[in-house]
Design an enzyme around this catalytic site. Sequence first.
Site, short mmCIF file in Angstrom:
data_model
loop_
_atom_site.label_atom_id
_atom_site.label_comp_id
_atom_site.label_asym_id
_atom_site.label_seq_id
_atom_site.Cartn_x
_atom_site.Cartn_y
_atom_site.Cartn_z
N GLY A 164 2.92 -2.96 -4.17
CA GLY A 164 3.41 -4.26 -4.63
C GLY A 164 4.04 -5.08 -3.51
O GLY A 164 4.85 -5.97 -3.77
N GLY A 165 3.65 -4.78 -2.27
CA GLY A 165 4.15 -5.57 -1.15
C GLY A 165 5.60 -5.28 -0.78
O GLY A 165 6.15 -5.91 0.12
N LYS A 201 -0.71 -2.65 13.32
CA LYS A 201 -0.84 -3.94 13.98
C LYS A 201 -1.13 -4.97 12.90
O LYS A 201 -1.85 -4.68 11.94
CB LYS A 201 -2.00 -3.90 14.99
CG LYS A 201 -2.11 -5.18 15.76
CD LYS A 201 -2.80 -4.97 17.10
CE LYS A 201 -2.86 -6.28 17.88
NZ LYS A 201 -1.52 -6.78 18.25
N GLU A 288 -5.43 1.23 2.42
CA GLU A 288 -4.94 2.21 1.46
C GLU A 288 -5.99 2.50 0.40
O GLU A 288 -6.96 1.76 0.25
CB GLU A 288 -3.64 1.74 0.79
CG GLU A 288 -3.81 0.56 -0.13
CD GLU A 288 -2.59 0.34 -1.05
OE1 GLU A 288 -1.82 1.29 -1.28
OE2 GLU A 288 -2.43 -0.78 -1.53
N ARG A 292 -6.43 4.75 -9.12
CA ARG A 292 -6.30 4.36 -10.53
C ARG A 292 -7.25 3.22 -10.82
O ARG A 292 -7.90 2.70 -9.91
CB ARG A 292 -4.87 3.89 -10.78
CG ARG A 292 -4.50 2.83 -9.74
CD ARG A 292 -3.27 2.07 -10.05
NE ARG A 292 -2.79 1.30 -8.92
CZ ARG A 292 -3.21 0.11 -8.55
NH1 ARG A 292 -4.18 -0.49 -9.21
NH2 ARG A 292 -2.70 -0.52 -7.51
N ARG A 338 -5.86 -14.13 -12.36
CA ARG A 338 -4.74 -13.46 -13.04
C ARG A 338 -3.75 -14.54 -13.45
O ARG A 338 -3.11 -15.15 -12.58
CB ARG A 338 -4.01 -12.53 -12.08
CG ARG A 338 -4.85 -11.45 -11.50
CD ARG A 338 -3.95 -10.57 -10.64
NE ARG A 338 -4.74 -9.56 -9.96
CZ ARG A 338 -4.23 -8.51 -9.36
NH1 ARG A 338 -2.93 -8.34 -9.32
NH2 ARG A 338 -5.00 -7.63 -8.77
P1 ADP Z 1 0.83 -2.83 -1.12
O1 ADP Z 1 0.31 -1.46 -1.50
O2 ADP Z 1 2.32 -2.89 -1.01
O3 ADP Z 1 0.25 -3.94 -1.95
P2 ADP Z 1 -1.10 -3.04 1.07
O4 ADP Z 1 -1.10 -2.07 2.20
O5 ADP Z 1 -2.16 -2.87 0.03
O6 ADP Z 1 0.35 -3.06 0.39
O7 ADP Z 1 -1.19 -4.52 1.64
C1 ADP Z 1 -1.04 -5.67 0.82
C2 ADP Z 1 -1.61 -6.89 1.52
O8 ADP Z 1 -0.94 -7.12 2.77
C3 ADP Z 1 -3.08 -6.77 1.89
O9 ADP Z 1 -3.90 -7.17 0.84
C4 ADP Z 1 -3.20 -7.71 3.06
O10 ADP Z 1 -3.29 -9.04 2.60
C5 ADP Z 1 -1.87 -7.56 3.77
N1 ADP Z 1 -1.96 -6.53 4.84
C6 ADP Z 1 -1.77 -5.21 4.73
N2 ADP Z 1 -1.93 -4.58 5.93
C7 ADP Z 1 -2.21 -5.55 6.83
C8 ADP Z 1 -2.45 -5.57 8.24
N3 ADP Z 1 -2.40 -4.47 8.99
N4 ADP Z 1 -2.71 -6.76 8.83
C9 ADP Z 1 -2.73 -7.90 8.11
N5 ADP Z 1 -2.52 -7.96 6.78
C10 ADP Z 1 -2.25 -6.80 6.13
#
Ligand code: ADP
Length: 491
Positions: A164-165, A201, A288, A292, A338
């Site tokens: 969830g960011g 990165k 990731e 689910r 959504r």
């Molecule tokens: P969460 O599981 O908290 O949602 P994520 O790892 O899935 O986190 O990342 C959420 C969003 O953040 C991704 O969809 C992308 O937009 C951005 N993001 C994640 N990792 C990177 C990265 N290394 N570089 C640029 N953007 C990223």
Amino acid sequence: MLKRVLVANRGEIAVRIIRECIDRNIETVAVYSTEDENALHVILADDSVCIGGPSPRDSYLNMDNLIEAALGKGCDGIHPGFGFLSENPEFAKLCKENGIKFIGPAPEVIEAMGNKAAARDMMIGAGVPVVPGSDGVLRDLEAAKVTAEKIGYPVLIKASSGGGGRGMRRVDSKDALERAFEEAAMEAETAFGDRTLYMEKLILSPRHIEVQVLGDAYGNVVHLGERNCSIQRKNQKMLEEAPAFGLDGETREALCRAAVKAAKVSNYEGAGTVEFVLDGDNKFYFIEMNTRIQVEHPVTEMITGVNIVGEQLKIAAGLPLSFTQEDVRFKGHALECRICAERPLENFAPSPGKVDFVHFPGGNGVRVESALHSGSNVSPYYDSMAGKIITYGDTRIEAVRKMRRALGEMIIRGIETTLSFQYMILYNKAFLRGDYTTAFMEENAKDIIDILKTADDIEITEDINADDLKAAEHVKTSDDIKPANDKERIL
Ligand code: ADP
């Protein structure tokens, strides 16, 4: 097949699962908090159990109450949906110990993927590209400094148990590292009870492309193609589409192959999603795996004709996948919006409340997944998503036009939602060109907000730019994209 499934969730996903069970003649037991007594999922299920108070901790996250409800009602399966306990290995284990089939992968797999830093390592071992970053977790601030110097700023600090960011911070320079590190650790501790962090990165303006996979108990894994989920606010998705427009055949094939590899190396069983970021040079990196069902699964269902929740139920019953990769065919284009109870003009702050009246769209190519009805409540205790509108067309522009029609027709009174904002996205040039990245909001939200601020009643009948639309008209559907060779048919 399973005989009686407890749906350990609420809202639209609980309704989606219960409807699927009804179609398959599987009995259902809904669970609800005192806040959700009159919710649609409770009405639709064969039976229901109140599992606690409004706070998720007391109800939808209360493992003991859920297991007790399942045993008491004689359930042989539990579907966790998404969010809540869906990616909690302890819960999956508890189900197993009580002789109830958890509809999802094995607890060990959930655990392995839930630790995002460890999942990265597993992918490196399997030869799936990951974003340059830390080797496993960051021991301390010093290790963070060393890693950041090595990979170069800007970097992204992420929570190992993240979702969830939350627990995520962009860091542009050495000076900002210490503060971001402390903040991220604190946020992660509060949200997940785990303050460990790792580093990647920051890929500048990437596209978020993810691949849907299905695996059975016999080691068979197929992918169902990709989705583009780059339109996000606060790192959370707002509008998704399948297939990803503008992705060349070679990259698509490599991505899907990598996703299958990721699922195979983790002995994946059930439906899962492998997420990647794709940079401007079409290089992709694993970020990731979600173990689910995903909110945006319907767009994949629309273009493949595969019923993903149905497949989850079959796989959980021990059936092998009834089709191979070669049987998977892609046709047309699908979009999903959504609709969230949020105030776009106030940085998407939640806007819960009673829905006085709701009218859903319909017609050819329009699908609605929602638990809302007139008089129902969007509760402040839970996620702000009020429902999903999905459209399907032979081409991308057809799906876009249908979404314009659908959102134009939809009425929700009583709460503020993101609907008008998404309606405006459908006329945005970058969106129509289809080459947008996760920087979409940064680059376009202000313009959209300005229009929303000035318009009393947004009604657009003219397309804003005929040339952009023309470009979108010539969208390739996956039918046009030839596989690299016939034997390993990816599309
Ligand atoms: P969460 O599981 O908290 O949602 P994520 O790892 O899935 O986190 O990342 C959420 C969003 O953040 C991704 O969809 C992308 O937009 C951005 N993001 C994640 N990792 C990177 C990265 N290394 N570089 C640029 N953007 C990223």
